[in-house]
Design an enzyme around this catalytic site. Sequence first.
Site, PDB file in Angstrom:
ATOM      1  CG  ASP A   1      -2.295   0.602   1.090  1.00 32.30           C
ATOM      2  OD1 ASP A   1      -2.452   1.573   0.128  1.00 32.30           O
ATOM      3  OD2 ASP A   1      -3.144   0.397   1.776  1.00 32.30           O
TER       4      ASP A   1
ATOM      5  CG  ASP B   1      -9.143   2.458  -0.671  1.00 29.94           C
ATOM      6  OD1 ASP B   1      -8.758   1.355  -1.078  1.00 29.94           O
ATOM      7  OD2 ASP B   1      -8.665   3.241  -0.055  1.00 29.94           O
TER       8      ASP B   1
HETATM    9  C1  DGJ Z   1      -5.771   1.952   1.757  1.00 31.50           C
HETATM   10  C2  DGJ Z   1      -6.051   0.495   0.878  1.00 31.50           C
HETATM   11  O1  DGJ Z   1      -6.780   0.557  -0.258  1.00 31.50           O
HETATM   12  C3  DGJ Z   1      -7.031  -0.138   1.703  1.00 31.50           C
HETATM   13  O2  DGJ Z   1      -7.792  -1.357   1.035  1.00 31.50           O
HETATM   14  C4  DGJ Z   1      -6.675  -0.641   2.946  1.00 31.50           C
HETATM   15  O3  DGJ Z   1      -5.734  -1.552   2.464  1.00 31.50           O
HETATM   16  C5  DGJ Z   1      -6.162   0.521   3.591  1.00 31.50           C
HETATM   17  N1  DGJ Z   1      -5.327   1.451   3.186  1.00 31.50           N
HETATM   18  C6  DGJ Z   1      -5.591   0.217   5.052  1.00 31.50           C
HETATM   19  O4  DGJ Z   1      -4.869   1.048   5.482  1.00 31.50           O
END
Ligand code: DGJ
Length: 780
Positions: free
Chosen positions: A472, A539
């Site tokens: 991430d 997301d």
């Molecule tokens: C952002 C990601 O896109 C989510 O899927 C998740 O992993 C969160 N971060 C976790 O902090």
Amino acid sequence: MIKIINNYFILSGEDFSYVISVDKFNHLATSYIGHRLLDGEEVTALSYRESFPPGSSVVYDESVDPDYSYDQRPLEVATLGKGDYREPSIILRKNNEELFDFKYVDYQLKEKLSMEVKLPTPHDVNDVLILRLRDERNKVSLYLQYGVTETAIVRNVKLVNESEDDLTVIKLLSLNLDIPNQNYTLYAPYGSWASEFNIAAKPLTPGIYVHEAKTGSSSAKHNPFTLLLKNGLSSTSGPSFGFNFIYSGSHYTAYELSTFDNIRIQIGLNPSDFHPVIKPNEQIETPFAVLTYSNNGQNGVSQNLHQFTTDHILRHEHAKAMRPIVVNNWEATYFKFNEKKLHQIIDNASDLGIELFVLDDGWFGRRNDDTGGLGDWTLNPKKLPKGLGALSDYAGKKGLKFGLWFEPEMISYDSKLYENHPEWMLHVEGVKPSSGRHQYILDLSLTEVQDYLIKSLSDVLASAPINYVKWDFNRVFSDVGSIKTPTNRLLYDYYLGLYRVLDEITKAFPAILYENCASGGGRFDLGMLSYFDQTWTSDNSDAGARLIIQSGAALAYPLVTISNHVSAVPSHQMLRSTPLHTRFNVAAFGVLGYELDLDDFNPLEKKWSKAHIEYYKKHRELLQFGKFYQLANPSTADHYLWCVVSENQDEALVGYYQVINSLIKGQDRIKTVGLIDDALYEVEVLRQDHEIKMFGGLVKMVLPPGIEADGKIVTALNKRQSVESLMKIGSNEKYLVSGKALNDGALLLNPQWRGTGINQTTRILGDFGSTLIYIRRHDA
Ligand code: DGJ
């Protein structure tokens, strides 16, 4: 294929040719780009020509040719000061002067692309041309490197300072391409967190349009790819260009329509954070730009970009390997989980046939919310007392593989790493750095930081059976300063550092499947895809939003890199409820996953999801690797139409997605491309039953008097029975038609519900309803 005839370099893919020539002053001209030239076809007939220079323009050297001006000539390299007044692709400064004039010296043919620094380099490119240019007066050499593949050409530049003075780079772009306009429209992605890949349509008008990211990342704001199309989105014919950039930091693309209807296209590093000083005897290389041409409209160029990515960017081990169906605990638990809860998710996932469990954020260091812990890649034993190995074993016993989340490039103030190495945080001496999601960025230009990440991540990856990694990156850059690296090249060196870390980790653990994520699609680019097999696209997993996002992403990136999850309703991002069937039907085009508390599924939802997963497994190869077409788009139709076709044309799968319901639309048609016209195909519409609650008060018409539509009985019934099972109906729609009928869009689906009745032949979609249709050659 590369052919050299006299002063012409002819670079050809399967369906296109790109011709570069050396002119009378030894400048390099783009003579042609378009359909693949036939042997003997006269390229000069297709090239830009001029009899006299336009009035008031500058003549390059009157003593040699009084009519020769660079005002409109198509050039491979554009510099300042000798008569070309369009946007320069290279600006350099030496001894306070900026006049540079690069002339062709010689060429070299190679069988492999070369890159002396750690920038991602397409693999298996066997036709490579390097053109050497030199500015004699300034003693600077410039190497243009071209790699030719079946569907695309890549180009980068290398600049070598052979003088005794410092050379300042103000702008050093990887690609300059001048083409005649044909009334093209530019399609450029724009967006934000959870709203990536919207597409802006810009008919080119005289002047310059810049498509760029200055965030230090390829960004959710403006993904680096662009398309230039004659016939618009969802077209399957017409001259079309596609461009991309193999890099993950700030980027810059400019489109300039000159007053004489020529288009200049430039791609490269964004000069706002890249303007290094090159010392005597030093050199600098830029990332590769990608360009493709097709006469088959948007779908043609998108498919070219897909094939290029699968064959030359994705890692060999995984490029053509089918991706597992994952369940991720993030939206099910956020930071609040313990072993018991995770076991419950795994148990439910196992019942449904899911294949891999991903433990997301919060398993390490002092990470109980998003204010701390980043940088400390050691397990938090309070949350998982039995350890990662035990959790992975538990998943294994239930038939699931195990994956783990990291955010390696970041640091929190509240971390051991910060206590030990505050100087590793990107910052400018004396200035308090600004935060993003309460976190800060590590200085990956420093070798010691790279080494720390390689070691700490490798320790975790070696500590337990880990089959998947989610990487991430949840903020963009600020405070670009380092204890060692000059700011004018810090982000460039940051990415060299990041690519080194990625290279070492992926080589040390090659069997792991790596998923790239930057709060979703904040760094979905060909640089990251050189190490990551797939990308968490956004997301936002609301099916309605995902129609836009996935349609946009798939303009440039293959389905097998686009990771999608079925999530809960109302959606945590949009607060919108969409039908479970549509959530699946949308997520199925690409890499399918689930991200919700599966314990909240009622028996009917479990039954449907189990059937969805079975269906996906049956058609996974088509959905991840089929040739992808977008054949309708709500900007021109009232629905989306996605279609995947197998290589041998025996199979296809179509997704029809309605946005807003209407009672006055005609019968829905589906359309395919590329099926064999005179072959017969069996068409099977996936049966979808419906929740009783979808019908509100209407349900009373089929229930005994006195039963309330929102009462206990209907609520209980709704969890177990569909309208179809209650009414003993259900549409099993099947047809036998020719490939011609399907390619022409002649097949009519059963009529949709019109508010007046329901029987075997009613298709019920409602808002955000959708239909999947599987097509198979009758005699195959
Ligand atoms: C952002 C990601 O896109 C989510 O899927 C998740 O992993 C969160 N971060 C976790 O902090």
